[in-house]
Design a protein around this motif. Structure first.
Motif, mmCIF file in Angstrom:
data_model
loop_
_atom_site.group_PDB
_atom_site.id
_atom_site.type_symbol
_atom_site.label_atom_id
_atom_site.label_comp_id
_atom_site.label_asym_id
_atom_site.label_seq_id
_atom_site.Cartn_x
_atom_site.Cartn_y
_atom_site.Cartn_z
ATOM 1 N N LEU A 190 -3.677 -2.003 8.657
ATOM 2 C CA LEU A 190 -4.312 -0.814 8.058
ATOM 3 C C LEU A 190 -5.677 -0.558 8.672
ATOM 4 C CD1 LEU A 190 -2.119 -1.638 5.819
ATOM 5 C CD2 LEU A 190 -3.410 -0.043 4.408
ATOM 6 N N LEU A 191 -6.440 -1.655 8.903
ATOM 7 C CA LEU A 191 -7.758 -1.484 9.523
ATOM 8 C C LEU A 191 -7.615 -0.823 10.898
ATOM 9 C CD1 LEU A 191 -9.435 -4.879 8.529
ATOM 10 C CD2 LEU A 191 -10.216 -2.586 7.844
ATOM 11 N N GLU B 31 -3.205 4.629 3.412
ATOM 12 C CA GLU B 31 -3.901 3.767 4.378
ATOM 13 C C GLU B 31 -5.415 3.787 4.231
ATOM 14 O OE1 GLU B 31 -1.806 6.147 4.884
ATOM 15 O OE2 GLU B 31 -2.033 7.143 6.820
ATOM 16 N N PRO C 154 -3.169 -6.542 6.191
ATOM 17 C CA PRO C 154 -4.291 -5.592 6.061
ATOM 18 C C PRO C 154 -4.950 -5.238 7.393
ATOM 19 C CG PRO C 154 -4.754 -7.701 4.943
ATOM 20 C CD PRO C 154 -3.318 -7.722 5.330
ATOM 21 N N ARG C 155 -4.832 -6.135 8.394
ATOM 22 C CA ARG C 155 -5.427 -5.808 9.699
ATOM 23 C C ARG C 155 -4.734 -4.609 10.347
ATOM 24 N NH1 ARG C 155 -5.236 -11.882 11.828
ATOM 25 N NH2 ARG C 155 -3.278 -11.580 10.731
ATOM 26 N N GLN D 267 -6.051 3.064 10.233
ATOM 27 C CA GLN D 267 -6.708 4.052 9.362
ATOM 28 C C GLN D 267 -7.766 4.859 10.118
ATOM 29 O OE1 GLN D 267 -10.073 1.278 7.175
ATOM 30 N NE2 GLN D 267 -8.366 1.893 5.953
ATOM 31 N N PHE E 258 0.840 -1.204 0.000
ATOM 32 C CA PHE E 258 0.000 0.000 0.000
ATOM 33 C C PHE E 258 0.870 1.248 0.000
ATOM 34 C CE2 PHE E 258 -1.679 -3.450 2.578
ATOM 35 C CZ PHE E 258 -2.921 -3.672 2.013
ATOM 36 N N LEU F 214 -9.784 -4.416 2.163
ATOM 37 C CA LEU F 214 -8.836 -4.934 3.162
ATOM 38 C C LEU F 214 -9.282 -6.305 3.673
ATOM 39 C CD1 LEU F 214 -8.031 -1.611 5.070
ATOM 40 C CD2 LEU F 214 -6.502 -2.901 3.546
ATOM 41 N N GLU F 215 -10.609 -6.465 3.872
ATOM 42 C CA GLU F 215 -11.104 -7.767 4.340
ATOM 43 C C GLU F 215 -10.898 -8.841 3.269
ATOM 44 O OE1 GLU F 215 -15.005 -6.617 5.605
ATOM 45 O OE2 GLU F 215 -14.295 -6.074 7.634
ATOM 46 N N THR G 275 -12.663 -0.799 3.539
ATOM 47 C CA THR G 275 -12.735 -1.934 4.461
ATOM 48 C C THR G 275 -12.968 -3.242 3.713
ATOM 49 O OG1 THR G 275 -13.778 -0.407 5.992
ATOM 50 C CG2 THR G 275 -13.889 -2.721 6.583
#
Ligand code: ADP
Length: 384
Positions: free
Chosen positions: A100-101, A72, A97-98, A104, A69, A79-80, A76
């Motif tokens: 970033l979750l 950020e 990705p978690r 962000q 990436f 990312l999921e 969602t």
């Protein structure tokens, strides 16, 4: 043979990731909405799609070995989806990705910092501006304070400092948080790279200067001329943060230094960062090459700085208008100018940056000043 790396986001950070990829033998595929975005002409391949476009993300995953990436604020759903793809072993996603979750949203980021006992300014989340107003009216929220949008803020958009009653008139709408106003003597950034095997490389801390009204980064300089123990505390907070996150790639921390020597974490970015642009010219391994090395599973490069450096952002200074590029080298300075290829100027938009080197920070700053003045005159006052 090195992996193909998919980059979500096509701004200037993506552009310099693409430029760094060639010499490493890495192919890049950039996912971004438009062919006109700064990274698009530098990518080996383009997947057109917004940051929340699931079909585009599917198409990206099908084309690459590793996804990373440059921004950020990725949707969602995307990312999921990436988390499921990586769990199924179909692609590597670095950083996870978690992360970033978590980062962000400024409220979940701050909550995590508190849980980890990493130092940060006290804060309270609010559902909207009405909640903030209520807290002020009932005497539970003394001024000054800083209101921040929970999501979507960047370059000072989404940060509102409330010093007095008048500041209550233009509160930010939507979910936000409020934190103590931190009186600080300096803002410092620390860049941390972490490899797939946990190897760490931490760059020298960089001193930041912000535009006072807009809170947008104006200058970064390195060395930051900090006492040795302070510089090591900055590095240690950076390293601890990225290890606790289990991050892979380059991460940037922005820190406040208070008068008593205390350091507070203002913000963590799970990506290359504006404060690291000077590493292109001044360090053995640029942040962009380092990030690619990390996410591609290669050994990290040396982070040694080879010369004092001053980086200036070239910000759009006037109303909206068409942008004209300036040469990479301006006549009266050795500074190098990086122009992002953005065709339209908007107030305070980052249009490019320049980096000057010198025998000392003061000498580098003099070169940067001269170059900024040239850019201002070449753009007739529009950008500098
Ligand atoms: P962004 O996401 O736009 O980068 P930041 O949270 O980094 O937003 O804030 C931008 C700038 O605003 C900071 O670098 C700092 O100069 C100022 N600022 C942010 N939070 C505070 C605070 N709590 N106290 C004082 N100044 C702050």
């Amino acid at each position: 043979v090195n992996p193909t790396v998919g980059i979500i986001g096509g701004g200037q950070l993506g552009r310099y990731l693409c430029e760094a990829a060639g010499p490493l033998g890495i192919r890049t595929v950039v996912m971004t909405p438009s062919r006109d975005d700064p990274a698009a002409p530098f990518a080996d391949e383009l997947v057109k799609g917004a940051l929340d476009d699931l079909a585009a993300a599917r198409s990206l995953v099908a084309r690459v070995d590793v996804v990373t990436f440059e921004i950020e604020s990725v949707g969602t759903g995307v990312l999921e989806f990436l988390a499921r793809e990586t769990a199924a072993g179909r692609v590597a996603v670095r950083p996870d990705p978690r992360i970033l979750l978590l980062l962000q949203n400024k409220a979940t980021q701050k909550r995590w910092l508190v849980e980890q006992e990493l130092p940060t300014a006290p804060f309270r989340p609010f559902a909207d501006a009405q909640g903030v107003r209520g807290a002020v009216e009932s005497g539970h929220l003394p001024m000054p304070f800083v209101q921040k949008a929970q999501t979507g803020g960047y370059d000072g958009r989404g940060v509102h400092i409330v010093r007095n009653r008048a500041g209550m008139d233009d509160l930010l709408q939507g979910p936000c948080l409020v934190e103590d106003f931190v009186a600080h003597v300096a803002e410092i950034a620390v860049l941390v790279a972490r490899g797939v095997d946990g190897e760490l490389a931490v760059y020298d801390p960089v001193a930041l200067r912000f535009e006072p009204e807009q809170h947008v980064l104006d200058e970064a300089r390195s060395p930051a001329e900090l006492a040795d123990d302070l510089a090591s505390r900055c590095r240690a907070i950076g390293a601890r943060t990225v290890e606790r996150l289990g991050g892979v790639g380059v991460f940037a921390l922005e820190l406040f230094l208070q008068a008593d020597g205390a350091l507070l974490v203002n913000e963590i970015s799970p990506r290359v960062h504006n404060s690291g642009h000077l590493t292109i010219d001044a360090c053995e391994t640029s942040q962009f090459a380092q990030h690619l090395r990390a996410v591609a599973g290669l050994a990290l490069g040396p982070v040694t700085q080879t010369a004092p450096a001053v980086m200036r952002n070239l910000l759009w200074r006037t109303g909206p208008g068409p942008a004209t590029a300036v040469p990479a080298q301006v006549a009266n300075s050795s500074a190098r100018v990086y122009w992002y290829g953005k065709t339209d100027g908007r107030p305070w938009r980052k249009m490019g940056h320049l980096t000057a080197l010198g025998p000392t920070v003061a000498a580098a700053r003099a070169e940067a000043d001269a170059a900024c003045n040239s850019v201002l005159s070449l753009t007739r006052g529009a950008c500098g």
